[in-house]
Design an enzyme around this catalytic site. Structure first.
Site, short mmCIF file in Angstrom:
data_model
loop_
_atom_site.label_atom_id
_atom_site.label_comp_id
_atom_site.label_asym_id
_atom_site.label_seq_id
_atom_site.Cartn_x
_atom_site.Cartn_y
_atom_site.Cartn_z
N ARG A 155 0.83 -1.20 0.00
CA ARG A 155 0.00 0.00 0.00
C ARG A 155 0.87 1.25 0.00
NH1 ARG A 155 -3.38 -2.40 -1.67
NH2 ARG A 155 -5.54 -2.69 -1.04
N GLU A 178 -3.61 7.83 -5.32
CA GLU A 178 -3.90 7.10 -6.55
C GLU A 178 -5.22 7.61 -7.13
OE1 GLU A 178 -3.86 2.85 -5.90
OE2 GLU A 178 -1.95 2.92 -4.84
N HIS A 219 -1.00 0.24 -9.75
CA HIS A 219 -1.69 -0.69 -8.82
C HIS A 219 -2.18 -1.94 -9.59
CE1 HIS A 219 -4.02 -0.78 -4.78
NE2 HIS A 219 -3.85 -2.01 -5.24
N1 LIG Z 1 -0.74 -4.19 -5.12
C1 LIG Z 1 -1.70 -5.09 -5.15
O1 LIG Z 1 -2.34 -5.31 -6.19
C2 LIG Z 1 -2.03 -5.86 -3.92
C3 LIG Z 1 -1.68 -5.39 -2.67
N2 LIG Z 1 -1.96 -6.13 -1.54
C4 LIG Z 1 -1.54 -5.61 -0.23
O2 LIG Z 1 -0.66 -6.56 0.37
C5 LIG Z 1 -0.92 -6.62 1.76
C6 LIG Z 1 -0.44 -7.94 2.33
O3 LIG Z 1 -1.24 -8.99 1.82
P1 LIG Z 1 -1.16 -10.49 2.42
O4 LIG Z 1 0.22 -10.98 2.37
O5 LIG Z 1 -2.24 -11.27 1.77
O6 LIG Z 1 -1.59 -10.21 3.92
P2 LIG Z 1 -1.34 -11.13 5.20
O7 LIG Z 1 -2.35 -10.69 6.20
O8 LIG Z 1 -1.29 -12.56 4.81
O9 LIG Z 1 0.12 -10.69 5.70
C7 LIG Z 1 0.41 -9.47 6.27
C8 LIG Z 1 1.52 -9.69 7.28
O10 LIG Z 1 1.94 -8.40 7.75
C9 LIG Z 1 2.29 -8.58 9.11
N3 LIG Z 1 2.33 -7.30 9.80
C10 LIG Z 1 1.30 -6.53 10.22
N4 LIG Z 1 1.76 -5.43 10.84
C11 LIG Z 1 3.11 -5.50 10.79
C12 LIG Z 1 4.16 -4.65 11.26
N5 LIG Z 1 3.88 -3.51 11.91
N6 LIG Z 1 5.45 -5.04 11.05
C13 LIG Z 1 5.73 -6.19 10.40
N7 LIG Z 1 4.78 -7.04 9.96
C14 LIG Z 1 3.49 -6.69 10.15
C15 LIG Z 1 1.23 -9.53 9.66
O11 LIG Z 1 1.68 -10.16 10.86
C16 LIG Z 1 1.07 -10.50 8.50
O12 LIG Z 1 1.91 -11.64 8.67
C17 LIG Z 1 -2.45 -6.38 1.84
O13 LIG Z 1 -2.82 -5.88 3.10
C18 LIG Z 1 -2.71 -5.40 0.73
O14 LIG Z 1 -2.70 -4.09 1.23
C19 LIG Z 1 -2.58 -7.34 -1.63
C20 LIG Z 1 -2.94 -7.85 -2.84
C21 LIG Z 1 -2.75 -7.13 -4.09
O1 LIG Z 2 -6.16 -6.96 -3.10
C1 LIG Z 2 -5.64 -5.86 -2.83
O2 LIG Z 2 -5.46 -5.47 -1.67
C2 LIG Z 2 -5.20 -4.97 -3.91
O3 LIG Z 2 -4.48 -4.04 -3.66
C3 LIG Z 2 -5.67 -5.19 -5.28
S1 LIG Z 2 -7.16 -4.31 -5.48
O4 LIG Z 2 -8.23 -5.19 -5.13
O5 LIG Z 2 -7.18 -3.21 -4.56
O6 LIG Z 2 -7.23 -3.92 -6.86
#
Ligand SMILES: NC(=O)C1=CN([C@@H]2O[C@H](COP(=O)(O)OP(=O)(O)OC[C@H]3O[C@@H](n4cnc5c(N)ncnc54)[C@H](O)[C@@H]3O)[C@@H](O)[C@H]2O)C=CC1
Ligand SMILES: O=C(O)C(=O)CS(=O)(=O)O
Length: 317
Positions: free
Chosen positions: A235, A264, A283
């Site tokens: 993010r 964004e 994104h």
């Molecule tokens: N650019 C894109 O298209 C996408 C972006 N994302 C972003 O990626 C993020 C992560 O996704 P996942 O891996 O599925 O989530 P997840 O919930 O599986 O992993 C997040 C990890 O971050 C850790 N965490 C939380 N606060 C922390 C801190 N202060 N310091 C260190 N670690 C910390 C948690 O303990 C957890 O293990 C989502 O929250 C989303 O914002 C997700 C999918 C697509």
């Molecule tokens: O899954 C997410 O958190 C993403 O960032 C991708 S989007 O759904 O926000 O396009």
């Protein structure tokens, strides 16, 4: 049942909603048109959003008939979960549906940093043959630091290990039994600084929260290797953008790959666009046909479950 889709949703999910008997209204820009959204919301039994629609108490108060919110992705920073929970409205996420695509995006970023094929291609098309200039580097043997060790980081680690990279991770909330530590060679470090000092690439995979906002800032960059890159496909706002620009311009680090930004779409006058070694994408880390199709189908099916009186295992509240 009436469903309002306020952002981009893949066709197969939409078809699934209609096949289940719903009437679906779809405007992929509605998340940015607040007044219109507030005016439309009362008529719907379900809202399906992505990351741009602010689902807050104000929206939930006017969406009087809403029985469920579907989130076409995983990040929840645009949704007030407390407000949804206190109104008994479940929020359903597409848990893990785009994780592999994000992991592949991170690999693509690292490969692009070391083997920028499209620049070489453009140079050859200009009539050049610069073999020395386009000599690259190997990911093999380099260290990748993962900030956050959840699902996406786990999938990145497996791929990086296959490339012969060392992987280290910082996440105070994981235990040795979580799959990233139990099933990959990731070494857990105790502090963010320990990770930054040792890494050739740093990839951020934490949610945006009060604690993670600007967690990488000007205090951290001087500790990094001057040839290091940071990758943010999590993010905007987790890495301080102004501080990042200074760090790249002063040579504290080599560059960055940013899929997500504090604002964004990117403002036209953003200084980020002026710096070649900060690569920008709109994104799209999770945006592949495979991931978006999975996401849309999952959300359509889970939203229908709730509308039909059932419970969803993908509900976060
Ligand atoms: N650019 C894109 O298209 C996408 C972006 N994302 C972003 O990626 C993020 C992560 O996704 P996942 O891996 O599925 O989530 P997840 O919930 O599986 O992993 C997040 C990890 O971050 C850790 N965490 C939380 N606060 C922390 C801190 N202060 N310091 C260190 N670690 C910390 C948690 O303990 C957890 O293990 C989502 O929250 C989303 O914002 C997700 C999918 C697509
Ligand atoms: O899954 C997410 O958190 C993403 O960032 C991708 S989007 O759904 O926000 O396009």
């Amino acid at each position: 049942m009436k469903v309002l889709v306020t952002e981009l949703m893949w066709d197969d999910g939409m078809k699934e909603l209609k096949r289940s008997g719903c009437s679906v209204d779809y405007d992929m820009e509605l998340g940015r048109k607040r007044k219109e959204l507030l005016a439309l919301a009362p008529a719907y039994d379900a809202l399906i959003v992505r990351n741009e629609t602010k689902v807050d108490a104000e929206l939930l108060d006017v969406a009087k008939n809403a029985k469920v919110i579907g989130r076409l992705g995983v990040g929840l920073d645009n949704i007030d979960l407390g407000a949804a929970s206190s109104r008994n409205i479940p929020v359903i996420t597409a848990k893990h549906a785009n994780a592999t695509s994000v992991a592949e995006y991170v690999m693509a970023s690292m490969l692009d940093a070391y083997r920028p094929l499209h620049h070489a291609d453009a140079d050859v098309r200009r009539g050049n043959w610069n073999r020395k200039f386009f000599t690259g580097n190997e990911l093999n043997g380099k260290t990748l630091g993962l900030v956050g060790m959840g699902e996406i980081a786990h999938r990145v680690a497996r791929r990086a290990n296959a490339f012969g990279m060392e992987t280290i991770g910082y996440d105070p909330f994981v235990t040795p039994f979580d799959h990233i530590l139990a099933e990959t060679g990731v070494r857990s470090v105790n502090t963010l600084d320990e990770l930054l000092v040792a890494s050739d690439f740093v990839s951020v995979h934490v949610p945006l929260t009060k604690e993670t906002r600007h967690m990488i800032n000007k205090k951290n960059f001087p500790h990094m290797k001057p040839h290091a890159y940071v990758i943010n496909a999590a993010r905007g706002g987790i890495i301080h953008e102004g501080d990042l620009i200074e760090a790249v311009q002063s040579g504290e680090i080599a560059g960055a790959y940013l899929d997500v930004l504090e604002a964004e779409p990117i403002p036209k006058d953003s200084p980020l666009t002026q710096i070649a070694s900060i690569r920008l994408t709109p994104h799209i880390a999770g945006a592949t046909n495979a991931a978006q199709s999975r996401t849309a189908m999952l959300i359509a099916e889970e939203v229908m479950k709730v509308l039909n009186g059932g419970q969803s295992l993908c509900a976060v509240v």
